[in-house]
Write an enzyme that holds these catalytic residues in place. Structure first.
Site, PDB file in Angstrom:
ATOM      1  N   ALA A   1       1.005  -1.106   0.009  1.00  0.00           N
ATOM      2  CA  ALA A   1       0.043  -0.018   0.069  1.00  0.00           C
ATOM      3  C   ALA A   1       0.891   1.271   0.063  1.00  0.00           C
ATOM      4  CB  ALA A   1      -1.061   0.154   1.168  1.00  0.00           C
ATOM      5  N   PRO A   2       0.365   2.218  -0.759  1.00  0.00           N
ATOM      6  CA  PRO A   2      -0.789   2.347  -1.576  1.00  0.00           C
ATOM      7  C   PRO A   2      -0.742   1.678  -2.807  1.00  0.00           C
ATOM      8  CG  PRO A   2       0.475   4.380  -1.784  1.00  0.00           C
ATOM      9  CD  PRO A   2       1.170   3.514  -0.867  1.00  0.00           C
ATOM     10  N   GLY A   3       0.343   0.993  -3.453  1.00  0.00           N
ATOM     11  CA  GLY A   3       0.266   0.362  -4.453  1.00  0.00           C
ATOM     12  C   GLY A   3       1.219   0.703  -5.651  1.00  0.00           C
ATOM     13  N   GLY A   4       2.430   1.696  -5.291  1.00  0.00           N
ATOM     14  CA  GLY A   4       3.218   2.190  -6.504  1.00  0.00           C
ATOM     15  C   GLY A   4       3.947   0.988  -7.298  1.00  0.00           C
TER      16      GLY A   4
ATOM     17  N   ASP B   1      -0.667  -6.154   2.258  1.00  0.00           N
ATOM     18  CA  ASP B   1      -0.833  -5.147   2.964  1.00  0.00           C
ATOM     19  C   ASP B   1      -2.107  -4.968   3.493  1.00  0.00           C
ATOM     20  OD1 ASP B   1      -0.494  -2.342   4.280  1.00  0.00           O
ATOM     21  OD2 ASP B   1       1.287  -2.275   3.078  1.00  0.00           O
TER      22      ASP B   1
ATOM     23  N   ASP C   1       8.922  -2.768   0.415  1.00  0.00           N
ATOM     24  CA  ASP C   1       9.234  -1.526   0.624  1.00  0.00           C
ATOM     25  C   ASP C   1       8.272  -1.031   1.950  1.00  0.00           C
ATOM     26  OD1 ASP C   1      10.116   1.030   0.823  1.00  0.00           O
ATOM     27  OD2 ASP C   1       8.873   1.794  -0.821  1.00  0.00           O
TER      28      ASP C   1
ATOM     29  N   LYS D   1      15.386   1.110   5.262  1.00  0.00           N
ATOM     30  CA  LYS D   1      15.366   2.586   5.393  1.00  0.00           C
ATOM     31  C   LYS D   1      16.684   2.768   6.595  1.00  0.00           C
ATOM     32  CE  LYS D   1      11.413   2.577   3.739  1.00  0.00           C
ATOM     33  NZ  LYS D   1      11.361   3.094   2.466  1.00  0.00           N
TER      34      LYS D   1
END
Length: 351
Positions: A215-218, A234, A272, A302
């Site tokens: 999410a949001p799905g990129g 997600d 991610d 990260k």
């Protein structure tokens, strides 16, 4: 000397990475570090670079490393263009150019008005080249081909309005600015689009992708637009072009707990997650790679709350799941990354 180019604001990390390979920073500016490796340092720098290449990796923070750059200075556009042209034509002695070659003019985007100066010098350079070496000029390409690796052409980087560095050879990391898609649900879409170029391959029609923390799905949208079948995992909602996409199956599950069905292997693992990198490495990367649940991967880690240099060393250490299970992998700080690394690679053909 070498000139390493990366993201503005990360010069200290770029310099530390160079120092680890025996190249000591002599000067730095927004997004660039000029480093010197002389005497034994030159040998150790070359060895460190070759060691990186041998294991399928190279520089993480450097988007490009220019070898043996020559400094040119000039008060005007024409003066700078003339010096660049003289350097280039002198370097062409005993060299016959038969194929297209990259001709790259760049500089820090943070310096207001510098882009206009660079464009002016580039235009004047090409005018000089067309008059003196028209055949070579016709073969010039305004940029580099997509992908990572060594390149030979002309690379010109401006540190300010009256000073530039020129080089014929560069080691490219594969990072580049990507075009956005209005239907993409997030800017993260740009990261995975850029990552394909670093890896040297992308999802194909009919391949399968598991996107953990989708999410949001990129990332899911990116793969689905290429014809891949995507399982987007997600608990959060999908948005934009990912919402209701016929090739995206949304599963509202915990990414850390999700496992493929028995015997199921995904062609791609995407991940991610806004989580501490050690948690992602331990609970997702290690089991997915060790149990061979995927063939290729794009994983974002990260480093905003950890020591990025230590994390980079950990990712390349013998105990890393990438070293243990991947046939090849690359760690990059992408153009579209912020405080994060993107790791791309493929698994060994055999266990």
């Amino acid at each position: 000397m070498i000139l390493a180019l990366g993201q503005a604001g990360y010069e200290e990390l770029l310099a530390l990475e160079l120092a680890g390979a025996g190249a000591l920073a002599a000067e730095r500016g927004p997004g660039w570090v000029l480093a010197k490796a002389g005497g034994e340092g030159q040998s150790s720098f070359a060895k460190a670079t070759e060691d990186m290449k041998a294991r399928g990796d190279d520089w993480a923070f450097a988007h490009a490393v220019l070898h043996e750059p020559v400094e040119v200075r000039g008060e005007s556009v024409n003066a700078l263009a003339q010096q660049v042209a003289e350097f280039f034509m002198k370097s062409l002695r005993d060299e016959r150019v038969e194929a297209a070659w990259p001709c790259v003019f760049a500089g820090p985007a943070e310096m207001v008005g510098l882009g206009r100066r660079i464009s002016g010098v580039e235009k004047a350079f090409h005018e000089i080249l067309r008059k003196r070496l028209s055949r070579v000029a016709r073969l010039a390409l305004p940029g580099t081909s997509r992908g990572a690796g060594p390149a030979r052409g002309l690379f010109v980087f401006f540190s300010d309005f009256g000073r530039a560095f020129v080089a014929r050879e560069a080691l490219l990391g594969g990072q580049r600015r990507m075009a956005d898609d209005e239907a993409a649900p997030s800017r993260s879409f740009l990261k995975v689009e850029e990552a394909y170029g670093v890896l040297g391959r992308e999802p194909q029609p009919g391949e399968t992708v598991c996107d953990l923390g989708a999410a949001p799905g990129g990332w899911s949208y990116s793969a689905a637009q290429r014809g891949a079948q995507v399982v987007a995992v997600d608990n959060g909602p999908l948005k934009g072009g990912a919402l209701g996409h016929p090739r995206i199956e949304h599963r509202c599950e915990d990414a850390f707990k999700f496992q493929p069905r028995e015997g199921e292997i995904f062609d791609w693992l995407f991940c991610d997650l806004l989580e501490e990198p050690q948690q992602v490495l331990k609970h997702i990367v290690e089991p997915w790679l060790a149990r061979r649940w995927c063939r290729h991967f794009v994983i974002n880690l990260k480093f905003g709350h950890v020591d990025s240099v230590a994390l980079l060393a950990e990712l390349r250490s013998p105990g890393s799941p990438f070293v243990a299970h991947a046939d090849s992998f690359r760690v990059r700080h992408l153009y579209h990354d912020r405080e994060e690394f993107t790791v791309v690679g493929s698994l060994n053909a055999e266990c």
